[in-house]
Design a protein around this motif. Structure first.
Motif, PDB file in Angstrom:
ATOM      1  N   ARG A 172       0.848  -1.204   0.000  1.00  0.00           N
ATOM      2  CA  ARG A 172       0.000   0.000   0.000  1.00  0.00           C
ATOM      3  C   ARG A 172       0.876   1.243   0.000  1.00  0.00           C
ATOM      4  N   ASP A 173       0.369   2.276  -0.683  1.00  0.00           N
ATOM      5  CA  ASP A 173       1.051   3.571  -0.678  1.00  0.00           C
ATOM      6  C   ASP A 173       0.683   4.368   0.564  1.00  0.00           C
ATOM      7  N   TYR A 174       1.607   5.193   1.042  1.00  0.00           N
ATOM      8  CA  TYR A 174       1.271   6.276   1.954  1.00  0.00           C
ATOM      9  C   TYR A 174       0.839   7.458   1.093  1.00  0.00           C
TER      10      TYR A 174
ATOM     11  N   PRO B  28       8.001   1.000   8.263  1.00  0.00           N
ATOM     12  CA  PRO B  28       7.186   1.718   7.272  1.00  0.00           C
ATOM     13  C   PRO B  28       8.026   2.653   6.403  1.00  0.00           C
ATOM     14  N   GLU B  29       9.089   3.184   6.970  1.00  0.00           N
ATOM     15  CA  GLU B  29      10.050   3.957   6.195  1.00  0.00           C
ATOM     16  C   GLU B  29      11.407   3.280   6.351  1.00  0.00           C
TER      17      GLU B  29
ATOM     18  N   GLN C  89       7.387   3.984  -2.891  1.00  0.00           N
ATOM     19  CA  GLN C  89       7.804   2.681  -2.381  1.00  0.00           C
ATOM     20  C   GLN C  89       9.238   2.386  -2.807  1.00  0.00           C
TER      21      GLN C  89
ATOM     22  N   PHE D 110       8.968   4.120   1.299  1.00  0.00           N
ATOM     23  CA  PHE D 110       7.828   4.048   2.211  1.00  0.00           C
ATOM     24  C   PHE D 110       6.845   2.979   1.748  1.00  0.00           C
ATOM     25  N   ARG D 111       6.469   2.095   2.642  1.00  0.00           N
ATOM     26  CA  ARG D 111       5.469   1.071   2.330  1.00  0.00           C
ATOM     27  C   ARG D 111       4.558   0.891   3.532  1.00  0.00           C
ATOM     28  N   ASP D 112       3.270   0.974   3.281  1.00  0.00           N
ATOM     29  CA  ASP D 112       2.279   0.821   4.342  1.00  0.00           C
ATOM     30  C   ASP D 112       1.917  -0.658   4.443  1.00  0.00           C
TER      31      ASP D 112
END
Length: 595
Positions: free
Chosen positions: A182-184, A235-236, A200, A224-226
């Motif tokens: 998922r994107d932030y 997450p980062e 990402q 960054f990946r959610d």
């Protein structure tokens, strides 16, 4: 509080050695420990370089002695004094041959009693460590980890620069694209209702830099990946991101092997042999049940499907008849080391990875001991023992199911066995390349195929014609991962540089031409103007440093990490936004703030 006026640090406390005896020095840092012996006060002064013992003696300076009596833990002090030979040497300290007799003491700042101990062997919980991270980072172990990280990035920059790479920054506010996780999302105030995404990876930009003619690019960059977190995820996170033009797989791998060799030499003073071993994805799964195998120990899989195809044990023979497989590992000498209770724990572990069970056999001086032995003839048991190359004292563990379940479940059992028996040498580093990954992976619930890496990964030349019409399970990519001690520390591929092949890939993934252009139009357009063959690789810096530091998770090598709920206990991020901010962004939030 005293000030620094007239004081200038001459040395780091932790750097002082016997060769400095006789020198007058000024050192500054924190009070690690104080011992008052009446006429003498001993203070361990800690700075980034380490700890040195400071002696306050009334015969040297009564004023400094009186100040020293009032010092507390974590007070910030500056000391002027002479380096002397220590009377009772401490072989456990790098500075154990010397001590500083203080002639002047300045208290630069006092400290309250810290809520955590500033020492490496404390028993404090990780949640408390993260809440007071600025104190946790004072520990020598944590400072050593961050310095090691700095050394690694320094070596990387120098090595890549010497090999004609150019460091180029790419944007953090990008177009949302489907890349797997998922994107932030970041709302745009000036473009109402629209959103940026945090990248990402810089994947599309680094390919555009190759189109731009930059030839060789690198960047040490936040991504960054959610996604759900674990010990080696955040997450980062930080990538060492690289891309090269006019290359094939071997060119990329050779450069990256050289970089790792340089890192090990410069950072750990270890020589590693290159080239690293190379095995295909199919071989890795067949031998270890994992695409990131730890090769510091054996426990390789043995396929006994044909051996048990007609046996009396229906679990095994039934799987063979269904076209599934039966595979096992031989735990040499494991018969005595694993009780039935321990084996039961292994079975529970296998079941968490969708195995229906874990069959086992112990090879004893009286034959095969096992709850399932009664279902086999003597000949069938002998055939299994022979196929597994087993001898007296060995423990055999089996999983029977479709390959995906067998590989995953037995692969995890393999790791659990190795951990229990401590088979992996913590001072050993085994690297290898895993190549020829599948292009696609199937979602078991929906049956839909997605790109295993990303949609820009080039198929093997012999599989290009089958992209749209062939069996997606069998198609392979020019993709490669670098694996170290059971962790993927880097991965990359040769990219698609042919517009027609890229369109085929999009269609194979279920995108219409219109959908593909809507999501990736800028890349599709760029490819129309002369695209060089190109490929690259991205290392996970956090994971690489974690392994080099011998740490258990990547939070140990990140200055200010999030916990496993993606929360920063120190700053309480994420937090609720003000109503005024949300109104400016045209966002309405239904979730109410917790009281």
């Amino acid at each position: 509080m005293d000030n620094l006026k007239g004081f200038k640090r001459t040395s780091y406390a932790g750097d002082l050695r016997a060769s400095d005896i006789g020198k007058e020095v000024i050192i500054m840092g924190w009070v690690q420990k104080k011992r008052n012996l009446g006429g003498l006060v001993f203070v361990d002064l800690r700075d980034r370089a380490g700890i040195a013992q400071v002696v306050f003696d009334t015969d040297v300076s009564e004023e400094a002695f009186k100040k020293a009596e009032k010092l507390g833990s974590e007070y910030v002090i500056a000391v002027r004094g002479k380096v002397c030979e220590r009377q009772s040497k401490n072989a456990n300290m790098p500075t154990g041959d010397i001590e500083i007799f203080a002639e002047e003491l300045r208290v630069l700042n006092e400290s309250q009693t810290p809520p955590i101990y500033i020492k490496d062997d404390d028993e404090v919980s990780e949640s408390l460590r993260l809440k007071y991270r600025y104190l946790d980072l004072r520990k020598p172990k944590m400072q050593k980890n961050l310095m090691l990280r700095h050394k690694v990035t320094n070596v990387v920059r120098n090595y890549l620069s010497d090999n004609h790479f150019c460091e180029i920054e790419t944007p953090f506010l990008v177009k949302p694209t489907p890349e797997g996780a998922r994107d932030y999302l970041v709302p745009s105030r000036v473009n109402e209702g629209k959103f940026y995404a945090l990248p990402q990876s810089p994947q599309l930009y680094k390919q555009l830099l190759m189109v731009s003619g930059m030839d060789r690019y690198f960047q040490i960059v936040k991504c960054f990946r959610d996604e759900d977190l674990r010990a080696d995820r955040q997450p980062e996170f930080t990538q060492i991101d690289c891309e090269m033009s006019f290359v094939e797989e071997e060119d990329v791998m050779t450069i990256m092997e050289g970089m790792l060799k340089e890192i090990f030499k410069q950072v750990l003073n270890k020589d590693v042999e290159i080239p690293f071993p190379r095995i295909t994805y199919a071989e890795a799964m067949r031998r270890f049940g994992s695409d990131k195998p730890d090769t510091r120990y054996g426990l390789e899989f043995v396929d006994i499907t044909d051996t048990v195809a007609d046996c009396g044990f229906k679990v095994f023979s039934g799987c063979a008849k269904e076209g599934y497989s039966v595979r096992g590992i031989n735990v040499e000498g494991g018969a005595e080391k694993f009780t039935r209770k321990a084996i039961s724990h292994l079975e529970d572990h296998a079941k968490t990875y969708k195995a229906k069970g874990l069959a086992w056999m112990k090879i004893t001086d009286e034959g095969v001991a096992s709850p399932i032995a009664k279902f086999f003839t003597e000949e069938e048991l002998e055939n299994i023992v022979k196929a597994m190359n087993a001898k007296e004292g060995d423990l055999l563990l089996f999983v029977a199911d479709k390959d995906s379940v067998v590989f995953n479940a037995l692969g995890q059992v393999r790791i659990a066995v190795a951990e229990k028996l401590e088979l992996a040498d913590k001072n050993q580093f085994n690297m290898l390349w895993v190549t020829e990954f599948p292009i696609f992976e199937e979602d078991e619930e929906t049956g839909r195929f997605a790109a295993m890496h990303h949609p820009f990964t080039s198929p093997l030349d012999e599989d290009v014609d089958d992209l749209e019409t062939g069996d997606k399970h069998k198609l392979r990519a020019k993709a490669y991962d670098i694996v170290m001690n059971g962790y993927e520390v880097g991965g990359g591929s040769i990219r698609i540089s042919d517009s027609q092949i890229q369109q085929k890939m999009f269609r194979a993934l279920g995108f219409t031409d219109e959908e593909a252009y809507n999501k990736f139009g800028f890349l599709i357009d760029a490819f129309k103007f002369g695209t060089p063959p190109h490929g690259g690789l991205a290392f996970g810096l956090d994971r690489l440093v974690m392994l080099l530091a011998g740490a258990d998770n990547i939070r140990e090598v990140i200055a200010f990490p999030k916990n496993q709920n993606a929360v920063c206990p120190m700053t309480n991020a994420p937090s609720f936004a003000d109503d005024e901010q949300l109104e400016e962004l045209s966002i309405k939030v239904d979730v109410k703030e917790e009281k």
